[in-house]
Design a protein around this motif. Structure first.
Motif, mmCIF file in Angstrom:
data_model
loop_
_atom_site.group_PDB
_atom_site.id
_atom_site.type_symbol
_atom_site.label_atom_id
_atom_site.label_comp_id
_atom_site.label_asym_id
_atom_site.label_seq_id
_atom_site.Cartn_x
_atom_site.Cartn_y
_atom_site.Cartn_z
ATOM 1 N N ALA A 10 63.334 60.950 14.817
ATOM 2 C CA ALA A 10 63.163 59.533 14.490
ATOM 3 C C ALA A 10 61.757 59.261 13.955
ATOM 4 O O ALA A 10 61.574 58.493 12.999
ATOM 5 C CB ALA A 10 63.439 58.683 15.725
ATOM 6 N N LYS A 11 60.762 59.887 14.556
ATOM 7 C CA LYS A 11 59.382 59.705 14.116
ATOM 8 C C LYS A 11 59.185 60.235 12.699
ATOM 9 O O LYS A 11 58.513 59.610 11.861
ATOM 10 C CB LYS A 11 58.442 60.425 15.083
ATOM 11 N N ALA A 12 59.786 61.379 12.395
ATOM 12 C CA ALA A 12 59.683 61.958 11.054
ATOM 13 C C ALA A 12 60.349 61.069 10.020
ATOM 14 O O ALA A 12 59.830 60.883 8.905
ATOM 15 C CB ALA A 12 60.305 63.356 11.038
ATOM 16 N N LEU A 13 61.516 60.520 10.348
ATOM 17 C CA LEU A 13 62.192 59.615 9.418
ATOM 18 C C LEU A 13 61.327 58.395 9.144
ATOM 19 O O LEU A 13 61.219 57.917 8.004
ATOM 20 C CB LEU A 13 63.544 59.189 9.985
ATOM 21 N N LYS A 14 60.697 57.868 10.194
ATOM 22 C CA LYS A 14 59.865 56.670 10.046
ATOM 23 C C LYS A 14 58.666 56.934 9.144
ATOM 24 O O LYS A 14 58.395 56.152 8.217
ATOM 25 C CB LYS A 14 59.394 56.215 11.430
ATOM 26 N N VAL A 15 57.918 57.998 9.391
ATOM 27 C CA VAL A 15 56.693 58.248 8.627
ATOM 28 C C VAL A 15 56.992 58.635 7.192
ATOM 29 O O VAL A 15 56.123 58.518 6.321
ATOM 30 C CB VAL A 15 55.814 59.326 9.298
ATOM 31 N N ASN A 16 58.232 59.078 6.914
ATOM 32 C CA ASN A 16 58.601 59.422 5.542
ATOM 33 C C ASN A 16 59.367 58.312 4.839
ATOM 34 O O ASN A 16 59.958 58.533 3.783
ATOM 35 C CB ASN A 16 59.419 60.715 5.537
ATOM 36 N N GLY A 17 59.349 57.126 5.413
ATOM 37 C CA GLY A 17 59.851 55.941 4.714
ATOM 38 C C GLY A 17 61.354 55.775 4.678
ATOM 39 O O GLY A 17 61.859 55.040 3.819
ATOM 40 N N VAL A 18 62.091 56.427 5.571
ATOM 41 C CA VAL A 18 63.542 56.248 5.606
ATOM 42 C C VAL A 18 63.852 54.878 6.197
ATOM 43 O O VAL A 18 63.450 54.566 7.319
ATOM 44 C CB VAL A 18 64.211 57.363 6.429
ATOM 45 N N GLY A 29 75.078 62.924 18.975
ATOM 46 C CA GLY A 29 74.076 62.135 18.273
ATOM 47 C C GLY A 29 73.600 60.900 19.003
ATOM 48 O O GLY A 29 72.787 60.140 18.463
ATOM 49 N N GLY A 30 74.070 60.683 20.220
ATOM 50 C CA GLY A 30 73.700 59.476 20.950
ATOM 51 C C GLY A 30 72.209 59.356 21.199
ATOM 52 O O GLY A 30 71.617 58.276 21.050
ATOM 53 N N ALA A 31 71.564 60.459 21.562
ATOM 54 C CA ALA A 31 70.127 60.425 21.841
ATOM 55 C C ALA A 31 69.331 60.084 20.584
ATOM 56 O O ALA A 31 68.330 59.351 20.649
ATOM 57 C CB ALA A 31 69.676 61.771 22.397
ATOM 58 N N LEU A 32 69.780 60.587 19.441
ATOM 59 C CA LEU A 32 69.077 60.295 18.199
ATOM 60 C C LEU A 32 69.210 58.822 17.834
ATOM 61 O O LEU A 32 68.229 58.183 17.418
ATOM 62 C CB LEU A 32 69.608 61.169 17.068
ATOM 63 N N VAL A 33 70.391 58.247 17.990
ATOM 64 C CA VAL A 33 70.567 56.825 17.685
ATOM 65 C C VAL A 33 69.673 55.969 18.580
ATOM 66 O O VAL A 33 69.031 55.019 18.122
ATOM 67 C CB VAL A 33 72.044 56.415 17.837
ATOM 68 N N GLN A 34 69.587 56.292 19.858
ATOM 69 C CA GLN A 34 68.709 55.552 20.763
ATOM 70 C C GLN A 34 67.256 55.655 20.313
ATOM 71 O O GLN A 34 66.501 54.676 20.376
ATOM 72 C CB GLN A 34 68.861 56.078 22.189
ATOM 73 N N SER A 35 66.851 56.817 19.846
ATOM 74 C CA SER A 35 65.475 57.008 19.382
ATOM 75 C C SER A 35 65.203 56.228 18.100
ATOM 76 O O SER A 35 64.100 55.719 17.901
ATOM 77 C CB SER A 35 65.204 58.498 19.163
ATOM 78 N N LEU A 36 66.212 56.146 17.231
ATOM 79 C CA LEU A 36 66.051 55.378 16.000
ATOM 80 C C LEU A 36 65.806 53.906 16.295
ATOM 81 O O LEU A 36 65.004 53.239 15.627
ATOM 82 C CB LEU A 36 67.293 55.511 15.125
ATOM 83 N N LEU A 37 66.504 53.369 17.291
ATOM 84 C CA LEU A 37 66.455 51.949 17.596
ATOM 85 C C LEU A 37 65.324 51.576 18.544
ATOM 86 O O LEU A 37 65.082 50.395 18.791
ATOM 87 C CB LEU A 37 67.791 51.500 18.199
ATOM 88 N N ALA A 38 64.602 52.561 19.068
ATOM 89 C CA ALA A 38 63.554 52.300 20.051
ATOM 90 C C ALA A 38 62.384 51.544 19.432
ATOM 91 O O ALA A 38 62.114 51.629 18.229
ATOM 92 C CB ALA A 38 63.072 53.620 20.655
ATOM 93 N N THR A 39 61.672 50.810 20.260
ATOM 94 C CA THR A 39 60.483 50.077 19.820
ATOM 95 C C THR A 39 59.467 51.045 19.217
ATOM 96 O O THR A 39 59.160 52.092 19.785
ATOM 97 C CB THR A 39 59.849 49.338 21.007
ATOM 98 N N GLY A 40 58.952 50.679 18.065
ATOM 99 C CA GLY A 40 57.994 51.521 17.364
ATOM 100 C C GLY A 40 58.631 52.333 16.251
ATOM 101 O O GLY A 40 57.947 52.753 15.317
ATOM 102 N N THR A 41 59.930 52.575 16.351
ATOM 103 C CA THR A 41 60.668 53.248 15.273
ATOM 104 C C THR A 41 61.536 52.238 14.542
ATOM 105 O O THR A 41 61.333 51.969 13.368
ATOM 106 C CB THR A 41 61.537 54.383 15.826
#
Length: 354
Positions: A10-18, A29-41
């Protein structure tokens, strides 16, 4: 603070402008979706009805704005229906990052051909993840454009890394893919067109050379246009986006209309269909019901679902056009609708197959 593999992704997607991730979480994929929606991402996740339509959606997104999305596949790549969609994206030089999760112990019966992806990598350890993600975005942003695939098993997504990677170690060394500018296309509207003869009909109906941009898949794949139009609208929310599609094409992916309702994505769908119950007269738009793309009952009588009725049941505003004089008023109402809308154009005999 140590991060899990999902948080690193999630952090990599954010810093690369996704800006968006589309797909189906599945069990892996549940853990990844939670990370995408977390505060800061806070990267929106667009859940689709079928996984391969997420690839078409990301394809349309890239065509409209020149930036890649990420796609989360619900099953290992080797058994995913997304392979055909990825091949279409590769043929049309459309960039995206596909993330799938195998079981971590085998190749899941698939070794991707180079013609399907620009690159495919399998991550076996969370400590490899940061470097692999950075390399993937460098591949997306470098010379030659196309989909990149990463197989990241659930065990890697859930594992804790020994150290937290900095944004610099995750960010691609390139500045990114060039956004589409107003010098590349007109800004008034974007039209995504389905396969077969509907492309000729769309070109006759809309002045693409003056006020619109037209996109269609070079490969004549059915089911591309509906999710691609949704992706285009996410990419250019201020622009009108219209999907022009025939009945057979529409039936391949019409369930994705629900995505428009769930995420308030105001695409206008213009669906050309045939119905033997419609009154026949010289003003009807013609359709050859005996060619590929038409449907019939066992006794040979032409048949078509009530597409406008289906759209209303899903929550869209919808209109049914049975005479040429009704088309412009209905289409104008659809364009002025506050949400997603559909216009079903009932065709008579004589036009090309849809």
């Amino acid at each position: 603070m140590k991060l899990t593999g999902a948080q690193i992704i999630a952090k990599a997607l954010k810093v690369n402008g996704v800006g968006y991730v589309a797909g189906i979480p599945g069990e892996r994929g549940g853990a990844l979706v939670q990370s995408l929606l977390a505060t800061g991402t806070e990267i929106p996740f667009i859940q689709v009805m079928q996984g391969h339509n997420a690839v078409h959606l990301a394809d349309g997104y890239f065509r409209a704005c020149g930036r890649p999305m990420a796609v989360l596949l619900p099953v290992p790549l080797g058994i995913s229906k997304a392979l055909e969609a990825a091949a279409v994206a590769r043929a049309d030089s459309s960039a995206m990052l596909l993330i799938s999760g195998g079981n971590g112990t085998q190749d899941d019966g698939y070794r991707p051909a180079t013609r399907t992806f620009r690159e495919h990598r399998r991550v076996t350890s969370v400590d490899q993840l940061a470097q692999t993600l950075r390399h993937a975005f460098n591949s997306l942003c470098g010379a030659g454009v196309g989909p990149v695939s990463l197989d990241i098993p659930a065990a890697v997504q859930n594992a804790l890394a020994e150290s937290s990677p900095s944004p610099a170690t995750l960010r691609a060394s390139h500045e990114g893919l060039r956004p589409v500018s107003t010098s590349d296309m007109e800004t008034n509207a974007t039209v995504m067109v389905g396969a077969r003869a509907v492309q000729a009909m769309a070109r006759n109906m809309f002045p693409f050379d003056r006020v619109m941009s037209l996109w269609s898949a070079n490969e004549p794949v059915l089911g591309w246009a509906v999710p691609a139009a949704i992706g285009a609208k996410l990419a250019v929310p201020a622009r009108q986006v219209v999907c022009v599609v025939g009945a057979g094409d529409f039936l391949q992916s019409m369930q994705e209309l629900a995505v428009c309702m769930m995420h308030s994505i105001p695409v206008v769908f213009l669906v050309f269909s045939d119905n033997s119950q419609a009154p026949s007269n010289d003003e009807q738009i013609p359709l050859d019901r005996y060619r590929s793309g038409a449907f019939s009952l066992p006794d040979g009588k032409p048949y078509s679902p009530d597409f406008s009725g289906i759209a209303r049941l899903l929550g869209l505003d919808a209109w049914r056009v049975e005479h040429a004089s009704q088309l412009v008023p209905a289409f104008t109402k659809a364009l002025n609708s506050n949400g997603p809308s559909l216009v079903e154009v009932v065709c008579g005999t004589g036009s090309p197959s849809l």
